[in-house]
Design an enzyme around this catalytic site. Sequence first.
Site, PDB file in Angstrom:
ATOM      1  N   ASN A  81       0.801  -1.226   0.000  1.00 28.68           N
ATOM      2  CA  ASN A  81       0.000   0.000   0.000  1.00 28.68           C
ATOM      3  C   ASN A  81       0.835   1.278   0.000  1.00 28.68           C
ATOM      4  O   ASN A  81       0.314   2.341  -0.302  1.00 28.68           O
ATOM      5  CB  ASN A  81      -0.948   0.005   1.200  1.00 28.68           C
ATOM      6  CG  ASN A  81      -0.248  -0.287   2.502  1.00 28.68           C
ATOM      7  OD1 ASN A  81       0.358  -1.350   2.671  1.00 28.68           O
ATOM      8  ND2 ASN A  81      -0.295   0.650   3.425  1.00 28.68           N
ATOM      9  N   GLN A 109      -4.986  -3.774  -1.997  1.00 28.24           N
ATOM     10  CA  GLN A 109      -4.466  -2.832  -2.988  1.00 28.24           C
ATOM     11  C   GLN A 109      -4.530  -3.383  -4.409  1.00 28.24           C
ATOM     12  O   GLN A 109      -4.625  -2.619  -5.367  1.00 28.24           O
ATOM     13  CB  GLN A 109      -2.999  -2.497  -2.667  1.00 28.24           C
ATOM     14  CG  GLN A 109      -2.824  -1.623  -1.454  1.00 28.24           C
ATOM     15  CD  GLN A 109      -3.260  -0.191  -1.694  1.00 28.24           C
ATOM     16  OE1 GLN A 109      -3.131   0.338  -2.792  1.00 28.24           O
ATOM     17  NE2 GLN A 109      -3.783   0.428  -0.666  1.00 28.24           N
ATOM     18  N   SER A 129     -10.992  -5.148   0.052  1.00 23.38           N
ATOM     19  CA  SER A 129     -11.799  -4.115   0.684  1.00 23.38           C
ATOM     20  C   SER A 129     -12.441  -3.266  -0.410  1.00 23.38           C
ATOM     21  O   SER A 129     -11.750  -2.772  -1.304  1.00 23.38           O
ATOM     22  CB  SER A 129     -10.857  -3.268   1.551  1.00 23.38           C
ATOM     23  OG  SER A 129     -11.570  -2.303   2.259  1.00 23.38           O
ATOM     24  N   ALA A 130     -13.771  -3.108  -0.351  1.00 18.13           N
ATOM     25  CA  ALA A 130     -14.498  -2.452  -1.445  1.00 18.13           C
ATOM     26  C   ALA A 130     -14.037  -1.018  -1.714  1.00 18.13           C
ATOM     27  O   ALA A 130     -13.923  -0.602  -2.858  1.00 18.13           O
ATOM     28  CB  ALA A 130     -15.999  -2.459  -1.157  1.00 18.13           C
ATOM     29  N   HIS A 131     -13.755  -0.269  -0.652  1.00 15.48           N
ATOM     30  CA  HIS A 131     -13.484   1.158  -0.881  1.00 15.48           C
ATOM     31  C   HIS A 131     -12.158   1.389  -1.594  1.00 15.48           C
ATOM     32  O   HIS A 131     -11.926   2.466  -2.124  1.00 15.48           O
ATOM     33  CB  HIS A 131     -13.560   1.949   0.429  1.00 15.48           C
ATOM     34  CG  HIS A 131     -12.405   1.779   1.374  1.00 15.48           C
ATOM     35  ND1 HIS A 131     -11.418   2.725   1.501  1.00 15.48           N
ATOM     36  CD2 HIS A 131     -12.082   0.779   2.212  1.00 15.48           C
ATOM     37  CE1 HIS A 131     -10.550   2.318   2.415  1.00 15.48           C
ATOM     38  NE2 HIS A 131     -10.922   1.134   2.863  1.00 15.48           N
ATOM     39  N   THR A 170     -27.192 -10.118  10.155  1.00 17.57           N
ATOM     40  CA  THR A 170     -27.860  -9.733   8.911  1.00 17.57           C
ATOM     41  C   THR A 170     -26.880  -9.003   8.010  1.00 17.57           C
ATOM     42  O   THR A 170     -26.102  -8.170   8.465  1.00 17.57           O
ATOM     43  CB  THR A 170     -29.083  -8.851   9.231  1.00 17.57           C
ATOM     44  OG1 THR A 170     -29.938  -9.593  10.091  1.00 17.57           O
ATOM     45  CG2 THR A 170     -29.831  -8.467   7.971  1.00 17.57           C
ATOM     46  N   CYS A 256      -3.336   4.717   7.108  1.00 15.43           N
ATOM     47  CA  CYS A 256      -3.867   4.030   8.286  1.00 15.43           C
ATOM     48  C   CYS A 256      -2.968   4.219   9.501  1.00 15.43           C
ATOM     49  O   CYS A 256      -3.378   3.965  10.617  1.00 15.43           O
ATOM     50  CB  CYS A 256      -4.035   2.544   7.996  1.00 15.43           C
ATOM     51  SG  CYS A 256      -5.020   2.249   6.529  1.00 15.43           S
TER      52      CYS A 256
END
Length: 327
Positions: A81, A109, A129-131, A170, A256
């Site tokens: 990253n 990444q 990770s979607a974002h 859920t 991060c």
Amino acid sequence: MLFRSLPAKLVGVEGSGPWRDHLVTVATEHKAVLDPVRALVDEGYRSTVLGVDAQGLMDVDAFDAALGERTVLASVMAANNEIGVLQPLAELGARARAKGVLFHTDAAQAAGKIPLDVRVLPVDLLSLSAHKLYGPKGVGALYVRRKAPRVSLVPLVYGGGHERGLRSGTLDVPGIVGLGAACALAQAELEAEATRLRSLRARLYEGLRARLDRVALNGALEPRLPGNLSLSFHGVAGEALIHALGDIAVSSGSACTSASREPSHVLRALGVGDDRAHSSLRFGLGRSTTAADIDRVIDRVVDRVQKLRAMSPDLEPPAGGLTWEAP
Ligand SMILES: *Cc1c(COP(=O)(O)O)cnc(C)c1O
């Protein structure tokens, strides 16, 4: 991300023989891997954290040698990253498989940026990770191989047995749909986008090197994520440069861990000195980046680096000079 406490719950490969309590990972991993490994060591696991060469790349034989009879899991990121370098996943995974060691890759990444196919790669677990691929925040995916080998995991969360008992609760349907749509878009554009970003990155790198001296590239230029360029500007503090760049979004070290003032653990693992680590900047090129943006960034960076260097004219020349030359 999902991986955070995964290996704590690992049961291992069916018929995997003796109790396995050893983990193998790499010094340049994201904290999302390093921290849980450390937590597991506190719980009684043992770990081997492998080093990388000056280019940020792993040695496949050293990896192989670290895998022992009691190694349950090896975790190696697909793409870094900070410096964007790509580890040789196919070779590493093959070595892990030959020894019956589960192989996880943090593909946060890499997913959506370079081809990744779990039908071809010898990877047993893959997290993303979607974002990081233009999807929504707060959702990710963990690929778990079901056959050859069958990976069995104990749930992190109990309470209803959703997702084959793996994660109760859920589901976040909008998040999941968003992740799926983001993956489909990334897949459709992957090749063209990679070519476009490589060319923009070359324009940026060459543009800066043509007008500034003492610029060093961090990590191997290839193999690297198409949109990543990590550079150090001798004599300029990364934080000061970021501030001086105004509305140009770049980062020093990892977003991060940016709250810490420690020099990047990734650059340290490459053997980069503290002064060079402190003067590093990561340029991230993405879907919205244009050639006009690149030219504007070059002009601004050149101007600000020159100004900041002029403010400290007594600057010592870099130790060993050559480490500051771009390869
Ligand atoms: C961003 C990132 C993570 C963490 O993912 P989040 O979903 O943002 O927590 C883990 N590993 C790498 C390599 C990353 O770039």
